[in-house]
Enzyme design. Structure first.
Site, PDB file in Angstrom:
ATOM      1  N   TYR A  86       0.828  -1.211   0.000  1.00  0.00           N
ATOM      2  CA  TYR A  86       0.000   0.000   0.000  1.00  0.00           C
ATOM      3  C   TYR A  86       0.863   1.261   0.000  1.00  0.00           C
ATOM      4  CZ  TYR A  86      -3.853  -3.152   1.274  1.00  0.00           C
ATOM      5  OH  TYR A  86      -4.776  -4.167   1.308  1.00  0.00           O
ATOM      6  N   SER A 141     -13.030  -4.039   0.626  1.00  0.00           N
ATOM      7  CA  SER A 141     -13.891  -3.168  -0.202  1.00  0.00           C
ATOM      8  C   SER A 141     -15.373  -3.436   0.084  1.00  0.00           C
ATOM      9  CB  SER A 141     -13.580  -3.335  -1.692  1.00  0.00           C
ATOM     10  OG  SER A 141     -12.312  -2.811  -2.003  1.00  0.00           O
ATOM     11  N   PRO A 142     -15.777  -3.383   1.368  1.00  0.00           N
ATOM     12  CA  PRO A 142     -17.184  -3.651   1.691  1.00  0.00           C
ATOM     13  C   PRO A 142     -18.136  -2.617   1.103  1.00  0.00           C
ATOM     14  CG  PRO A 142     -16.032  -2.780   3.604  1.00  0.00           C
ATOM     15  CD  PRO A 142     -14.986  -3.046   2.573  1.00  0.00           C
ATOM     16  N   LEU A 143     -17.595  -1.457   0.711  1.00  0.00           N
ATOM     17  CA  LEU A 143     -18.440  -0.451   0.041  1.00  0.00           C
ATOM     18  C   LEU A 143     -18.196  -0.453  -1.462  1.00  0.00           C
ATOM     19  CD1 LEU A 143     -18.139   2.577   2.533  1.00  0.00           C
ATOM     20  CD2 LEU A 143     -19.785   0.695   2.507  1.00  0.00           C
ATOM     21  N   GLY A 189     -16.375   2.449  -2.470  1.00  0.00           N
ATOM     22  CA  GLY A 189     -17.154   3.669  -2.236  1.00  0.00           C
ATOM     23  C   GLY A 189     -18.442   3.719  -3.040  1.00  0.00           C
ATOM     24  N   LEU A 214     -21.018   1.998  -2.862  1.00  0.00           N
ATOM     25  CA  LEU A 214     -22.228   1.764  -2.057  1.00  0.00           C
ATOM     26  C   LEU A 214     -22.423   2.834  -0.982  1.00  0.00           C
ATOM     27  CD1 LEU A 214     -21.829  -2.101  -1.675  1.00  0.00           C
ATOM     28  CD2 LEU A 214     -23.431  -0.891  -3.163  1.00  0.00           C
TER      29      LEU A 214
HETATM   30  N1  LIG Z   1      -6.601  -8.241   0.554  1.00  0.00           N
HETATM   31  C1  LIG Z   1      -6.775  -7.449  -0.476  1.00  0.00           C
HETATM   32  O1  LIG Z   1      -6.449  -7.784  -1.631  1.00  0.00           O
HETATM   33  C2  LIG Z   1      -7.386  -6.097  -0.269  1.00  0.00           C
HETATM   34  C3  LIG Z   1      -7.786  -5.349  -1.383  1.00  0.00           C
HETATM   35  C4  LIG Z   1      -8.350  -4.100  -1.162  1.00  0.00           C
HETATM   36  C5  LIG Z   1      -8.500  -3.627   0.139  1.00  0.00           C
HETATM   37  N2  LIG Z   1      -8.092  -4.368   1.202  1.00  0.00           N
HETATM   38  C6  LIG Z   1      -8.256  -3.883   2.602  1.00  0.00           C
HETATM   39  O2  LIG Z   1      -9.598  -3.472   2.780  1.00  0.00           O
HETATM   40  C7  LIG Z   1      -9.630  -2.127   3.248  1.00  0.00           C
HETATM   41  C8  LIG Z   1     -10.894  -1.471   2.769  1.00  0.00           C
HETATM   42  O3  LIG Z   1     -10.947  -1.514   1.336  1.00  0.00           O
HETATM   43  P1  LIG Z   1     -11.491  -0.274   0.532  1.00  0.00           P
HETATM   44  O4  LIG Z   1     -10.753   0.948   0.967  1.00  0.00           O
HETATM   45  O5  LIG Z   1     -11.497  -0.622  -0.898  1.00  0.00           O
HETATM   46  O6  LIG Z   1     -12.984  -0.198   1.145  1.00  0.00           O
HETATM   47  P2  LIG Z   1     -14.301   0.494   0.626  1.00  0.00           P
HETATM   48  O7  LIG Z   1     -15.052   0.824   1.876  1.00  0.00           O
HETATM   49  O8  LIG Z   1     -14.992  -0.340  -0.387  1.00  0.00           O
HETATM   50  O9  LIG Z   1     -13.835   1.835  -0.072  1.00  0.00           O
HETATM   51  C9  LIG Z   1     -13.302   2.906   0.683  1.00  0.00           C
HETATM   52  C10 LIG Z   1     -13.499   4.205  -0.103  1.00  0.00           C
HETATM   53  O10 LIG Z   1     -14.895   4.457  -0.245  1.00  0.00           O
HETATM   54  C11 LIG Z   1     -15.160   5.841  -0.044  1.00  0.00           C
HETATM   55  N3  LIG Z   1     -15.914   5.936   1.206  1.00  0.00           N
HETATM   56  C12 LIG Z   1     -15.727   5.203   2.341  1.00  0.00           C
HETATM   57  N4  LIG Z   1     -16.624   5.541   3.280  1.00  0.00           N
HETATM   58  C13 LIG Z   1     -17.426   6.488   2.729  1.00  0.00           C
HETATM   59  C14 LIG Z   1     -18.525   7.229   3.226  1.00  0.00           C
HETATM   60  N5  LIG Z   1     -18.999   7.032   4.458  1.00  0.00           N
HETATM   61  N6  LIG Z   1     -19.108   8.149   2.391  1.00  0.00           N
HETATM   62  C15 LIG Z   1     -18.633   8.350   1.151  1.00  0.00           C
HETATM   63  N7  LIG Z   1     -17.578   7.678   0.615  1.00  0.00           N
HETATM   64  C16 LIG Z   1     -16.974   6.753   1.414  1.00  0.00           C
HETATM   65  C17 LIG Z   1     -13.794   6.512   0.045  1.00  0.00           C
HETATM   66  O11 LIG Z   1     -13.345   6.765  -1.280  1.00  0.00           O
HETATM   67  P3  LIG Z   1     -13.473   8.190  -2.018  1.00  0.00           P
HETATM   68  O12 LIG Z   1     -13.976   9.188  -1.012  1.00  0.00           O
HETATM   69  O13 LIG Z   1     -12.115   8.459  -2.499  1.00  0.00           O
HETATM   70  O14 LIG Z   1     -14.457   7.951  -3.116  1.00  0.00           O
HETATM   71  C18 LIG Z   1     -12.944   5.401   0.632  1.00  0.00           C
HETATM   72  O15 LIG Z   1     -11.580   5.558   0.410  1.00  0.00           O
HETATM   73  C19 LIG Z   1      -8.313  -1.535   2.764  1.00  0.00           C
HETATM   74  O16 LIG Z   1      -7.916  -0.403   3.508  1.00  0.00           O
HETATM   75  C20 LIG Z   1      -7.380  -2.690   2.942  1.00  0.00           C
HETATM   76  O17 LIG Z   1      -6.974  -2.770   4.309  1.00  0.00           O
HETATM   77  C21 LIG Z   1      -7.554  -5.613   1.012  1.00  0.00           C
END
Ligand SMILES: NC(=O)c1ccc[n+]([C@@H]2O[C@H](COP(=O)([O-])OP(=O)(O)OC[C@H]3O[C@@H](n4cnc5c(N)ncnc54)[C@H](OP(=O)(O)O)[C@@H]3O)[C@@H](O)[C@H]2O)c1
Length: 347
Positions: free
Chosen positions: A58, A210-212, A215, A217
């Site tokens: 990362y 990436s539960p959202l 973003g 969702l």
């Molecule tokens: N094992 C793996 O291969 C793998 C892969 C990916 C991630 N991960 C892990 O999973 C974690 C989470 O993944 P992710 O960051 O992709 O999760 P995500 O929750 O799907 O996406 C996060 C992004 O969504 C937006 N967001 C989040 N909360 C919000 C809200 N309340 N209102 C509006 N926009 C919101 C923001 O992006 P913007 O504001 O920029 O739009 C934020 O950076 C990572 O930090 C990492 O630790 C693991």
């Protein structure tokens, strides 16, 4: 369900918060700079959160550096999770992949960047399909015996490989996986076919990433537009540019927003609460670019979705499980398997 009501990670004795803090946004160009990352980290730990996830990959190591800096002085209360397998610079073939060489080198780099002498949970980040199972498992086990890592996890790997590795580890008395990271959200439910049932059967705790849906969702795309208070966009513009925002994904985001509006919650809270409703899930990984997003997201812990809302979300996002899952549900097959009697399956 507060952050300090801890859960056991898989079949291990490790106690972790029901939401893990994902730090992929820390130091990333489309993520949060240092001051905002620290605010997010402190807000999580101050609320009793103890499960922090990063990776050497990362932001080319910057996420680990920031995490190590923020955890200094609070290290004992934090379960630090990181990952190996992905090289940050091109050139050295042994700087990436699943080999023992790559694992040991990555662990030494991570220990330095994280300013610690042990990693609580080390994940194989992405399966490379090139290394024998015993090399990986014995590599992990040696590091556990050396005290450099305490627990192990696996991520982004086919279910049959995970099952094979876990059974081999058990039979040889080596350290077994306690956690699985898998992309899992209302936009990505294919893990329900094999990965999530396998993890449950094998005593491995599921951590949805990436539960959202990056973003999608969160509600800001539900009307087809970005939120006005998010002018710089972060990841949002990237998601739009690569076609992830399309009628099918926005229809699911709309269904999430309908439920959110009906119960007075935010879309992000509903989407996260939906992952928590799956009994195999121990801790979804919360991603946030701002403190405001983080505070919104942890509100998911106060939400309990009822049957009607779960059914509406399921209807909007359901996937075809495919063979053999569909075949195994055919009534004539069930009848033949039970000889027409009633056999109650295990719960
Ligand atoms: N094992 C793996 O291969 C793998 C892969 C990916 C991630 N991960 C892990 O999973 C974690 C989470 O993944 P992710 O960051 O992709 O999760 P995500 O929750 O799907 O996406 C996060 C992004 O969504 C937006 N967001 C989040 N909360 C919000 C809200 N309340 N209102 C509006 N926009 C919101 C923001 O992006 P913007 O504001 O920029 O739009 C934020 O950076 C990572 O930090 C990492 O630790 C693991």
């Amino acid at each position: 369900m507060p952050l300090d009501h801890y859960r056991l990670l898989g079949r291990s004795g490790l106690r972790v918060s029901p939401l893990a803090l994902g730090t992929m946004t820390f130091g990333e160009t489309w993520g949060a700079e240092e001051v905002e990352s620290r605010r997010i980290f402190d807000a999580y730990v101050d609320r009793g959160g103890n499960f922090v996830d990063t990776a050497g990959y990362y932001a080319k190591g910057r996420s680990e550096e920031l995490t190590g800096k923020f955890a200094a002085g609070k290290r004992d209360g934090v379960v630090l999770s990181t990952k190996y397998s992905l090289a940050v610079e091109p050139g050295d073939p042994n700087a990436g992949g699943n080999s023992r060489r790559s694992m040991v080198r990555a662990v030494e780099d991570s220990l330095r960047r994280l300013r610690t002498d042990r990693i609580d949970l080390l994940f194989l980040h992405v399966w490379d399909d090139m290394v024998p199972a015993d090399e990986i498992l014995r590599g992990f086990d040696d590091l556990v015996r050396q005290g450099k890592i305490l627990y192990i996890g696996i991520s982004d790997t086919p279910a049959w490989r995970i099952a094979w590795l876990q059974v081999m580890a058990e039979l040889r008395g080596w350290t077994q996986f306690a956690a699985l990271q898998v992309e899992y959200s209302l936009l990505q439910r294919t893990g329900e076919r094999d990965l999530i049932p396998a993890a449950r059967a094998l005593g491995i705790g599921v951590m949805p990433w990436s539960p959202l849906g990056n973003g999608l969702l969160s509600g800001k795309y539900a009307t087809g537009a970005l939120q006005p208070d998010d002018p710089e966009g972060g990841r949002a513009q990237m998601m739009t540019a690569i076609g992830r925002v399309n009628p099918a994904t926005v229809a699911i985001a709309d269904a999430v927003k309908d439920v959110a509006d009906a119960i007075g919650a935010s879309s992000a809270q509903v989407a996260l609460a939906w992952t928590l409703a799956n009994p195999a899930v121990v801790a979804p990984l919360v991603g946030a670019r701002t403190l405001r997003q983080f505070v919104d997201n942890i509100g998911a812990l106060d939400l309990r979705l009822d049957g009607e809302h779960l059914a509406a979300l399921d209807e909007a996002s359901r996937i075809d499980l495919g063979f053999p899952h569909d075949f195994l549900k055919f009534p004539f097959i069930r009848d033949a398997l039970t000889a027409g009697t009633t056999v109650v399956p295990r719960g």
